[in-house]
Design a protein around this motif. Structure first.
Motif, PDB file in Angstrom:
ATOM      1  N   THR A 185       0.808  -1.224   0.000  1.00  0.00           N
ATOM      2  CA  THR A 185       0.000   0.000   0.000  1.00  0.00           C
ATOM      3  C   THR A 185       0.842   1.274   0.000  1.00  0.00           C
ATOM      4  OG1 THR A 185      -0.176  -0.076   2.423  1.00  0.00           O
ATOM      5  CG2 THR A 185      -1.933  -1.135   1.156  1.00  0.00           C
ATOM      6  N   ALA A 186       2.150   1.168   0.145  1.00  0.00           N
ATOM      7  CA  ALA A 186       3.005   2.369   0.092  1.00  0.00           C
ATOM      8  C   ALA A 186       2.971   2.938  -1.321  1.00  0.00           C
ATOM      9  CB  ALA A 186       4.435   2.020   0.486  1.00  0.00           C
ATOM     10  N   PRO A 187       2.900   4.265  -1.455  1.00  0.00           N
ATOM     11  CA  PRO A 187       2.803   4.849  -2.798  1.00  0.00           C
ATOM     12  C   PRO A 187       4.051   4.652  -3.646  1.00  0.00           C
ATOM     13  CG  PRO A 187       3.050   6.571  -1.133  1.00  0.00           C
ATOM     14  CD  PRO A 187       2.814   5.291  -0.399  1.00  0.00           C
ATOM     15  N   ASP A 188       5.225   4.570  -3.001  1.00  0.00           N
ATOM     16  CA  ASP A 188       6.477   4.383  -3.724  1.00  0.00           C
ATOM     17  C   ASP A 188       7.555   3.979  -2.718  1.00  0.00           C
ATOM     18  OD1 ASP A 188       8.084   6.928  -2.853  1.00  0.00           O
ATOM     19  OD2 ASP A 188       6.102   7.667  -3.438  1.00  0.00           O
ATOM     20  N   PRO A 189       8.672   3.399  -3.177  1.00  0.00           N
ATOM     21  CA  PRO A 189       9.721   2.936  -2.254  1.00  0.00           C
ATOM     22  C   PRO A 189      10.340   4.050  -1.421  1.00  0.00           C
ATOM     23  CG  PRO A 189       9.983   1.889  -4.385  1.00  0.00           C
ATOM     24  CD  PRO A 189       8.933   2.942  -4.561  1.00  0.00           C
ATOM     25  N   ALA A 190      10.505   5.247  -1.994  1.00  0.00           N
ATOM     26  CA  ALA A 190      11.111   6.346  -1.247  1.00  0.00           C
ATOM     27  C   ALA A 190      10.237   6.747  -0.060  1.00  0.00           C
ATOM     28  CB  ALA A 190      11.354   7.547  -2.162  1.00  0.00           C
ATOM     29  N   THR A 191       8.928   6.830  -0.300  1.00  0.00           N
ATOM     30  CA  THR A 191       8.013   7.156   0.789  1.00  0.00           C
ATOM     31  C   THR A 191       8.016   6.046   1.830  1.00  0.00           C
ATOM     32  OG1 THR A 191       6.613   8.453  -0.691  1.00  0.00           O
ATOM     33  CG2 THR A 191       5.617   7.676   1.361  1.00  0.00           C
ATOM     34  N   ALA A 192       8.046   4.796   1.379  1.00  0.00           N
ATOM     35  CA  ALA A 192       8.071   3.664   2.305  1.00  0.00           C
ATOM     36  C   ALA A 192       9.277   3.743   3.230  1.00  0.00           C
ATOM     37  CB  ALA A 192       8.091   2.352   1.521  1.00  0.00           C
ATOM     38  N   HIS A 193      10.434   4.092   2.665  1.00  0.00           N
ATOM     39  CA  HIS A 193      11.650   4.206   3.479  1.00  0.00           C
ATOM     40  C   HIS A 193      11.533   5.361   4.469  1.00  0.00           C
ATOM     41  CE1 HIS A 193      15.808   4.490   4.715  1.00  0.00           C
ATOM     42  NE2 HIS A 193      15.894   5.701   4.194  1.00  0.00           N
ATOM     43  N   THR A 194      11.042   6.490   4.018  1.00  0.00           N
ATOM     44  CA  THR A 194      10.909   7.654   4.895  1.00  0.00           C
ATOM     45  C   THR A 194       9.994   7.353   6.082  1.00  0.00           C
ATOM     46  OG1 THR A 194      11.236   9.148   3.014  1.00  0.00           O
ATOM     47  CG2 THR A 194      10.247  10.081   4.995  1.00  0.00           C
ATOM     48  N   VAL A 195       8.870   6.704   5.812  1.00  0.00           N
ATOM     49  CA  VAL A 195       7.934   6.352   6.884  1.00  0.00           C
ATOM     50  C   VAL A 195       8.559   5.331   7.823  1.00  0.00           C
ATOM     51  CG1 VAL A 195       5.726   5.241   7.382  1.00  0.00           C
ATOM     52  CG2 VAL A 195       5.895   6.900   5.513  1.00  0.00           C
ATOM     53  N   ARG A 196       9.254   4.351   7.264  1.00  0.00           N
ATOM     54  CA  ARG A 196       9.809   3.258   8.073  1.00  0.00           C
ATOM     55  C   ARG A 196      10.849   3.770   9.065  1.00  0.00           C
ATOM     56  NH1 ARG A 196       9.120  -2.003   7.541  1.00  0.00           N
ATOM     57  NH2 ARG A 196       7.899  -1.577   5.671  1.00  0.00           N
ATOM     58  N   VAL A 197      11.713   4.689   8.630  1.00  0.00           N
ATOM     59  CA  VAL A 197      12.742   5.186   9.550  1.00  0.00           C
ATOM     60  C   VAL A 197      12.207   6.294  10.447  1.00  0.00           C
ATOM     61  CG1 VAL A 197      14.658   4.538   8.035  1.00  0.00           C
ATOM     62  CG2 VAL A 197      13.655   6.824   7.842  1.00  0.00           C
ATOM     63  N   GLY A 198      11.132   6.957  10.036  1.00  0.00           N
ATOM     64  CA  GLY A 198      10.578   8.035  10.851  1.00  0.00           C
ATOM     65  C   GLY A 198       9.672   7.557  11.956  1.00  0.00           C
ATOM     66  N   ALA A 199       9.078   6.375  11.791  1.00  0.00           N
ATOM     67  CA  ALA A 199       8.180   5.812  12.806  1.00  0.00           C
ATOM     68  C   ALA A 199       8.561   4.356  13.008  1.00  0.00           C
ATOM     69  CB  ALA A 199       6.726   5.942  12.370  1.00  0.00           C
ATOM     70  N   SER A 200       9.572   4.132  13.835  1.00  0.00           N
ATOM     71  CA  SER A 200      10.128   2.793  14.032  1.00  0.00           C
ATOM     72  C   SER A 200      10.077   2.414  15.506  1.00  0.00           C
ATOM     73  CB  SER A 200      11.574   2.737  13.524  1.00  0.00           C
ATOM     74  OG  SER A 200      12.220   1.562  13.957  1.00  0.00           O
ATOM     75  N   ALA A 201       9.258   1.424  15.833  1.00  0.00           N
ATOM     76  CA  ALA A 201       9.221   0.944  17.218  1.00  0.00           C
ATOM     77  C   ALA A 201      10.568   0.356  17.609  1.00  0.00           C
ATOM     78  CB  ALA A 201       8.115  -0.093  17.379  1.00  0.00           C
ATOM     79  N   ALA A 202      11.241  -0.283  16.664  1.00  0.00           N
ATOM     80  CA  ALA A 202      12.568  -0.843  16.941  1.00  0.00           C
ATOM     81  C   ALA A 202      13.534   0.245  17.376  1.00  0.00           C
ATOM     82  CB  ALA A 202      13.089  -1.557  15.696  1.00  0.00           C
ATOM     83  N   ALA A 203      13.545   1.355  16.662  1.00  0.00           N
ATOM     84  CA  ALA A 203      14.446   2.455  17.003  1.00  0.00           C
ATOM     85  C   ALA A 203      14.117   3.018  18.380  1.00  0.00           C
ATOM     86  CB  ALA A 203      14.363   3.553  15.945  1.00  0.00           C
ATOM     87  N   GLU A 204      12.832   3.073  18.721  1.00  0.00           N
ATOM     88  CA  GLU A 204      12.455   3.602  20.034  1.00  0.00           C
ATOM     89  C   GLU A 204      12.936   2.691  21.162  1.00  0.00           C
ATOM     90  OE1 GLU A 204      11.367   6.594  20.423  1.00  0.00           O
ATOM     91  OE2 GLU A 204      11.304   6.801  18.232  1.00  0.00           O
ATOM     92  N   ILE A 205      12.913   1.367  20.938  1.00  0.00           N
ATOM     93  CA  ILE A 205      13.431   0.446  21.950  1.00  0.00           C
ATOM     94  C   ILE A 205      14.944   0.602  22.079  1.00  0.00           C
ATOM     95  CG2 ILE A 205      13.689  -1.979  22.602  1.00  0.00           C
ATOM     96  CD1 ILE A 205      11.057  -2.529  21.132  1.00  0.00           C
TER      97      ILE A 205
ATOM     98  N   GLY B 146       9.349 -12.140  -1.305  1.00  0.00           N
ATOM     99  CA  GLY B 146      10.272 -11.329  -2.092  1.00  0.00           C
ATOM    100  C   GLY B 146      10.860 -10.184  -1.309  1.00  0.00           C
ATOM    101  N   LEU B 147      10.869 -10.292   0.024  1.00  0.00           N
ATOM    102  CA  LEU B 147      11.342  -9.222   0.898  1.00  0.00           C
ATOM    103  C   LEU B 147      12.381  -9.741   1.877  1.00  0.00           C
ATOM    104  CD1 LEU B 147       7.849  -7.665   1.756  1.00  0.00           C
ATOM    105  CD2 LEU B 147       9.506  -6.766   0.113  1.00  0.00           C
ATOM    106  N   VAL B 148      12.935  -8.828   2.651  1.00  0.00           N
ATOM    107  CA  VAL B 148      13.790  -9.163   3.790  1.00  0.00           C
ATOM    108  C   VAL B 148      13.041  -8.742   5.054  1.00  0.00           C
ATOM    109  CG1 VAL B 148      15.940  -8.885   2.492  1.00  0.00           C
ATOM    110  CG2 VAL B 148      14.968  -6.913   3.707  1.00  0.00           C
ATOM    111  N   PRO B 149      13.454  -9.197   6.235  1.00  0.00           N
ATOM    112  CA  PRO B 149      12.821  -8.699   7.451  1.00  0.00           C
ATOM    113  C   PRO B 149      12.807  -7.173   7.468  1.00  0.00           C
ATOM    114  CG  PRO B 149      14.240 -10.544   7.974  1.00  0.00           C
ATOM    115  CD  PRO B 149      14.473 -10.230   6.522  1.00  0.00           C
ATOM    116  N   GLY B 150      11.682  -6.598   7.886  1.00  0.00           N
ATOM    117  CA  GLY B 150      11.539  -5.150   7.797  1.00  0.00           C
ATOM    118  C   GLY B 150      11.208  -4.447   9.088  1.00  0.00           C
ATOM    119  N   ALA B 151      11.116  -5.198  10.200  1.00  0.00           N
ATOM    120  CA  ALA B 151      10.813  -4.573  11.487  1.00  0.00           C
ATOM    121  C   ALA B 151      12.045  -4.511  12.372  1.00  0.00           C
ATOM    122  CB  ALA B 151       9.701  -5.337  12.194  1.00  0.00           C
ATOM    123  N   GLY B 152      13.231  -4.659  11.749  1.00  0.00           N
ATOM    124  CA  GLY B 152      14.477  -4.547  12.502  1.00  0.00           C
ATOM    125  C   GLY B 152      15.185  -5.858  12.751  1.00  0.00           C
ATOM    126  N   GLY B 153      14.672  -6.956  12.202  1.00  0.00           N
ATOM    127  CA  GLY B 153      15.222  -8.268  12.500  1.00  0.00           C
ATOM    128  C   GLY B 153      16.660  -8.490  12.075  1.00  0.00           C
TER     129      GLY B 153
END
Length: 353
Positions: free
Chosen positions: A241-261, A306-313
């Protein structure tokens, strides 16, 4: 070993896949790990960073520290023997070997998985070679870049086509927040979908962790989950559902539960049970202390999409069990039981259900 290193040196990356029979996987039998020549050849091979998954097979016992710098992406050993974890660099974990009953069957499984999603497999191998030398926060950025790139790839597109349309189910309270004194409990609260990790869950978890980090009165944070499973992984209805890969990356690093831990060291514990899949495995691995019930089962299914772990694994699990075992879990999608998870270091404490 010298032949393999010479092969990588001699063949152009574009031609290497043809040389390997169309599957970007190179299996090596490490017969004399005490040999300086073998160690040097292996280090030269891995240093070249070839676009293939490198699998090393060793003969049980201890893995000499001389192989630490040039460790293959996956190390396999026959039998249940305990294998020493090797320090790839000072202060970072190395690649513990994966003990298997049948090396041939294990190699066949790896080959089939890599053949099915070669781009994701090679991306995973390259990512793990990189993240073991990065700080956790930098590793999360690298993982997000790799994950977001694969969102635009043909393997993920093929998985989306197979999945077909899905309807998302909203939850009234995706994370239940309870505080008693300095103790804060964050409970994943979507039992109706086995706590599938959606954007609302992520945002609620990030907000709660940020608030706790700014509150000096919070001395302990416990992460647990309601229902029969700690987490069934990312909510499949929101994949693609992400509009494009660049937006997906921006959202992923800007709102990361892993980073907060990561930014909240020394005060977070996780209590897991039942299915701990994808994000349900990756996020609790960031906690300082992980408690699992005996019914806990862990798995990383992303490669099949077709992906790699994406929640910080690729950061959290690698720092607990080593790059080799992380690669094995991510490449094969094989389940890991709670007892083995304790032995490998993914879990710190085991309790009865």
């Amino acid at each position: 070993m010298d032949v393999a290193a010479d092969l990588v040196d001699a063949v152009l990356p574009a031609d290497l896949l043809d040389v390997l029979g169309g599957v970007p996987l190179l299996a090596l039998e490490l017969t004399d790990t005490d040999s300086p020549e073998m160690t040097a050849a292996l280090e030269r091979l891995v240093w070249a960073r070839p676009p293939v998954v490198i699998v090393g097979v060793i003969d049980g016992g201890k893995l000499p520290t001389g192989l630490a710098v040039g460790a293959p992406d996956v190390l396999l050993t026959a039998g249940p023997g305990e294998i020493a974890t090797v320090a790839a660099r000072e202060g970072t974990p190395g690649a513990g070997a994966v003990e298997v009953d049948d090396v041939g069957a294990a190699l066949a499984s790896l080959t089939a998985k890599v053949r099915a999603n070669p781009r994701a497999a090679v991306t995973l191998a390259g990512l793990l070679r990189l993240t073991t030398g990065l700080s956790p926060l930098d590793g999360l950025v690298a993982e997000s870049l790799a994950y977001s790139t694969l969102l635009a790839g043909p393997e993920f597109a093929a998985w989306l086509a197979r999945r077909g349309p899905m309807r998302h189910r909203d939850s009234a309270e995706p994370v239940r927040v309870r505080r008693v004194g300095g103790h804060l409990r964050l409970t994943l609260n979507r039992p109706e979908v086995r706590n599938a990790y959606d954007t609302a869950t992520r945002d609620a978890l990030v907000a709660a962790l940020r608030a706790a980090r700014s509150d000096r009165g919070v001395t302990e944070v416990v992460l647990d989950a309601a229902g029969p499973a700690f987490g069934s992984g990312g909510d499949l209805s929101q994949f693609g559902t992400a509009p494009d890969p660049a937006t997906a990356h921006t959202v992923r690093v800007g709102a990361s539960a892993a980073a907060e831990i990561v930014r909240f060291p020394g005060r977070v514990s996780a209590h897991v049970h039942g299915a701990c899949v994808g994000a349900g495995m990756e996020l609790p691995a960031f906690a300082d202390h992980v408690v699992a019930s005996r019914d806990a089962v862990f798995a990383l299914p992303e490669l099949a999409m077709g992906l790699v772990p994406g929640a910080g694994g690729t950061v959290s699990i690698t720092r607990r069990v080593g790059a080799s075992r992380t690669a094995w879990l991510a490449l094969t999608g094989a389940p890991l039981d709670a007892v083995t998870a304790v032995r490998w270091g993914l879990v710190d404490e085991l309790v009865e259900v």
